[in-house]
Motif scaffolding. Structure first.
Motif, mmCIF file in Angstrom:
data_model
loop_
_atom_site.group_PDB
_atom_site.id
_atom_site.type_symbol
_atom_site.label_atom_id
_atom_site.label_comp_id
_atom_site.label_asym_id
_atom_site.label_seq_id
_atom_site.Cartn_x
_atom_site.Cartn_y
_atom_site.Cartn_z
ATOM 1 N N ALA A 17 0.842 -1.190 0.000
ATOM 2 C CA ALA A 17 0.000 0.000 0.000
ATOM 3 C C ALA A 17 0.879 1.242 0.000
ATOM 4 C CB ALA A 17 -0.912 -0.009 1.219
ATOM 5 N N PHE A 18 0.676 2.111 -0.970
ATOM 6 C CA PHE A 18 1.359 3.397 -1.006
ATOM 7 C C PHE A 18 0.448 4.404 -0.312
ATOM 8 C CE2 PHE A 18 3.071 0.941 -4.451
ATOM 9 C CZ PHE A 18 4.415 1.293 -4.516
ATOM 10 N N ARG A 19 1.016 5.214 0.587
ATOM 11 C CA ARG A 19 0.191 6.085 1.412
ATOM 12 C C ARG A 19 0.644 7.542 1.347
ATOM 13 N NH1 ARG A 19 -2.851 3.690 5.606
ATOM 14 N NH2 ARG A 19 -3.458 5.843 6.089
ATOM 15 N N GLY A 20 0.997 8.023 0.155
ATOM 16 C CA GLY A 20 1.248 9.451 0.009
ATOM 17 C C GLY A 20 -0.058 10.211 0.130
ATOM 18 N N ARG A 21 0.012 11.469 0.541
ATOM 19 C CA ARG A 21 -1.174 12.317 0.671
ATOM 20 C C ARG A 21 -0.992 13.592 -0.148
ATOM 21 N NH1 ARG A 21 -4.505 10.852 4.986
ATOM 22 N NH2 ARG A 21 -6.028 12.082 3.784
ATOM 23 N N ILE A 22 -2.097 14.131 -0.619
ATOM 24 C CA ILE A 22 -2.077 15.417 -1.296
ATOM 25 C C ILE A 22 -2.259 16.502 -0.244
ATOM 26 C CG2 ILE A 22 -3.180 16.907 -3.002
ATOM 27 C CD1 ILE A 22 -4.049 14.408 -4.478
ATOM 28 N N GLY A 23 -1.276 17.398 -0.153
ATOM 29 C CA GLY A 23 -1.305 18.443 0.864
ATOM 30 C C GLY A 23 -1.834 19.750 0.321
ATOM 31 N N LEU A 57 -19.182 12.990 -8.219
ATOM 32 C CA LEU A 57 -19.906 13.913 -7.342
ATOM 33 C C LEU A 57 -19.186 15.255 -7.238
ATOM 34 C CD1 LEU A 57 -20.944 11.526 -4.412
ATOM 35 C CD2 LEU A 57 -22.507 12.663 -6.013
ATOM 36 N N LEU A 58 -17.857 15.209 -7.258
ATOM 37 C CA LEU A 58 -17.056 16.418 -7.123
ATOM 38 C C LEU A 58 -16.798 17.115 -8.457
ATOM 39 C CD1 LEU A 58 -14.474 15.027 -4.548
ATOM 40 C CD2 LEU A 58 -16.221 16.746 -4.089
ATOM 41 N N GLY A 59 -17.147 16.466 -9.582
ATOM 42 C CA GLY A 59 -16.946 17.074 -10.897
ATOM 43 C C GLY A 59 -15.488 17.288 -11.246
ATOM 44 N N LEU A 60 -14.657 16.252 -11.088
ATOM 45 C CA LEU A 60 -13.208 16.406 -11.215
ATOM 46 C C LEU A 60 -12.632 15.869 -12.525
ATOM 47 C CD1 LEU A 60 -12.076 15.467 -7.593
ATOM 48 C CD2 LEU A 60 -12.629 17.720 -8.534
ATOM 49 N N ASP A 61 -13.441 15.783 -13.570
ATOM 50 C CA ASP A 61 -12.963 15.192 -14.820
ATOM 51 C C ASP A 61 -11.728 15.885 -15.378
ATOM 52 O OD1 ASP A 61 -14.908 13.298 -14.759
ATOM 53 O OD2 ASP A 61 -16.240 14.285 -16.186
ATOM 54 N N THR A 62 -11.658 17.196 -15.285
ATOM 55 C CA THR A 62 -10.498 17.920 -15.812
ATOM 56 C C THR A 62 -9.470 18.229 -14.734
ATOM 57 O OG1 THR A 62 -11.653 20.034 -15.543
ATOM 58 C CG2 THR A 62 -11.845 18.943 -17.675
ATOM 59 N N ALA A 124 -11.739 15.126 -2.101
ATOM 60 C CA ALA A 124 -12.773 16.023 -1.579
ATOM 61 C C ALA A 124 -12.177 17.268 -0.925
ATOM 62 C CB ALA A 124 -13.653 15.268 -0.584
ATOM 63 N N ARG A 125 -11.126 17.091 -0.154
ATOM 64 C CA ARG A 125 -10.584 18.192 0.639
ATOM 65 C C ARG A 125 -9.702 19.129 -0.168
ATOM 66 N NH1 ARG A 125 -9.355 14.100 5.676
ATOM 67 N NH2 ARG A 125 -11.496 14.055 6.472
ATOM 68 N N ARG A 126 -9.014 18.606 -1.182
ATOM 69 C CA ARG A 126 -8.056 19.427 -1.931
ATOM 70 C C ARG A 126 -8.601 19.934 -3.258
ATOM 71 N NH1 ARG A 126 -5.632 20.458 2.578
ATOM 72 N NH2 ARG A 126 -4.557 18.664 3.493
ATOM 73 N N ARG A 131 -18.423 22.445 -4.830
ATOM 74 C CA ARG A 131 -19.379 21.333 -4.734
ATOM 75 C C ARG A 131 -19.587 20.947 -3.269
ATOM 76 N NH1 ARG A 131 -20.409 18.115 -9.582
ATOM 77 N NH2 ARG A 131 -19.812 19.489 -11.328
ATOM 78 N N PRO A 132 -20.786 20.464 -2.918
ATOM 79 C CA PRO A 132 -20.984 19.959 -1.553
ATOM 80 C C PRO A 132 -19.995 18.835 -1.262
ATOM 81 C CG PRO A 132 -23.084 20.184 -2.698
ATOM 82 C CD PRO A 132 -22.024 20.400 -3.731
ATOM 83 N N SER A 133 -19.365 18.897 -0.116
ATOM 84 C CA SER A 133 -18.363 17.898 0.217
ATOM 85 C C SER A 133 -19.011 16.583 0.625
ATOM 86 C CB SER A 133 -17.474 18.382 1.365
ATOM 87 O OG SER A 133 -16.583 17.343 1.760
ATOM 88 N N PRO A 134 -18.527 15.447 0.122
ATOM 89 C CA PRO A 134 -19.024 14.158 0.606
ATOM 90 C C PRO A 134 -18.540 13.837 2.017
ATOM 91 C CG PRO A 134 -17.321 13.845 -1.048
ATOM 92 C CD PRO A 134 -17.584 15.312 -0.989
#
Length: 298
Positions: A17-23, A57-62, A124-126, A131-134
């Protein structure tokens, strides 16, 4: 920033499992930049389906494009050829399966994370924007409770209830656990549209995917009487049907892919419950244009 796997792979272990996070800024190494990251998903896999729904839900296609992979892995060890370069760039002398889902960094050509809860929360956070957050503020403990209920009370219990290698008493106990969980959810949803808020949250994504797996995969190994008892929760299944009509959910429902993935992986015996479908998922799944989704990732 280099990301190292949490555990070395051996033939008896799953892929690491790789566990990097987006800050939130450059100091985090993997910081939030639109277009930098990419998802690699198979929506025939429950984890891939969870992420795909959150992504829509977040509309992140692009903002964070998604590459969809075949339902059935195409390498002998159970991975995807397309992911092999990412794994080899991310772990020294990596020889294990190149499995999905993966969040990768297009700038470095390496894997950021394969840990599904982290990926969904970071999206969701970054990148959630307006959009409403899940994952609404103050709801994390409730969402985690639903995650545990789905993992243990539905998915694990259904797996044990249909296990060909288990003792009859163990299978019966697992079925009772499953039915108790479904009963609790049935009572909770009476008079509610969604699980924990007046809008869709990650709790709804977790439950919906668990119900999809229950009806499309696990019931194949249960007897007809058990499936009929599972079906006897009208509020719960009406909820599942309602979410299937939402474009962020139904557009990713690859029923053919789920069936092919199940048959490719499963070594258990088919039981009478395979003939007792609970929901006609294809009839209710919307592609966002009011039509039935026809998903084919291959």
């Amino acid at each position: 920033m280099s990301v190292t796997p949490l555990a070395a792979h051996t033939s008896a272990q799953p892929a690491p499992a790789f566990r990097g996070r987006i800050g939130s800024d450059a100091r985090s190494g993997h910081y939030a930049v639109p277009g930098r990251y990419r998802l690699h998903l198979s929506t025939a896999c429950p984890d891939g389906l969870r992420i795909a729904v959150i992504h829509s839900l977040l509309g992140l296609d692009t903002v964070c494009p998604a590459t969809f992979l075949p339902a059935v892995p195409d390498t002998p060890e159970g991975g995807h050829c397309a992911l092999r370069p990412l794994y080899e760039a991310s772990a020294h002398h990596y020889t294990g399966p190149a499995v999905a889902p993966v969040l990768s960094d297009d700038w470095s050509g390496r894997i950021v994370s394969t840990h599904v809860p982290d990926i969904m929360r970071d999206l969701a956070r970054r990148f959630g924007g307006d959009r409403p957050s899940p994952y609404p503020c103050g709801a994390e403990s409730e969402i985690e409770a639903v995650e545990r209920m789905c993992a243990q009370g539905i998915e694990d219990a259904a797996q044990r209830a249909g296990s060909a290698g288990g003792e009859e008493s163990e299978r019966a106990a697992a079925l009772e656990t499953l039915l108790e969980t479904l009963g609790a959810l049935e009572r909770w949803l009476v008079g509610r549209t969604y699980m924990i808020r007046d809008e869709i949250t990650a709790a709804d994504v977790e439950l919906w995917v668990a119900l999809v797996q229950l009806d499309t995969v696990h019931r194949n190994h249960l007897d007809a009487g058990a499936v009929q008892r599972i079906a006897g929760h009208p509020t719960l299944w009406a909820y599942a049907r309602r979410l299937a009509a939402h474009p962020a959910f139904g557009a990713h429902l690859d029923l053919d892919g789920i069936a092919r993935r199940h048959h490719a992986r499963c070594q258990g015996l088919e039981a009478a419950g395979a003939a007792v479908q609970i929901l006609d998922w294809a009839a209710h799944a919307s592609d966002g244009n009011g039509t039935v989704a026809q998903v084919n990732r291959d």
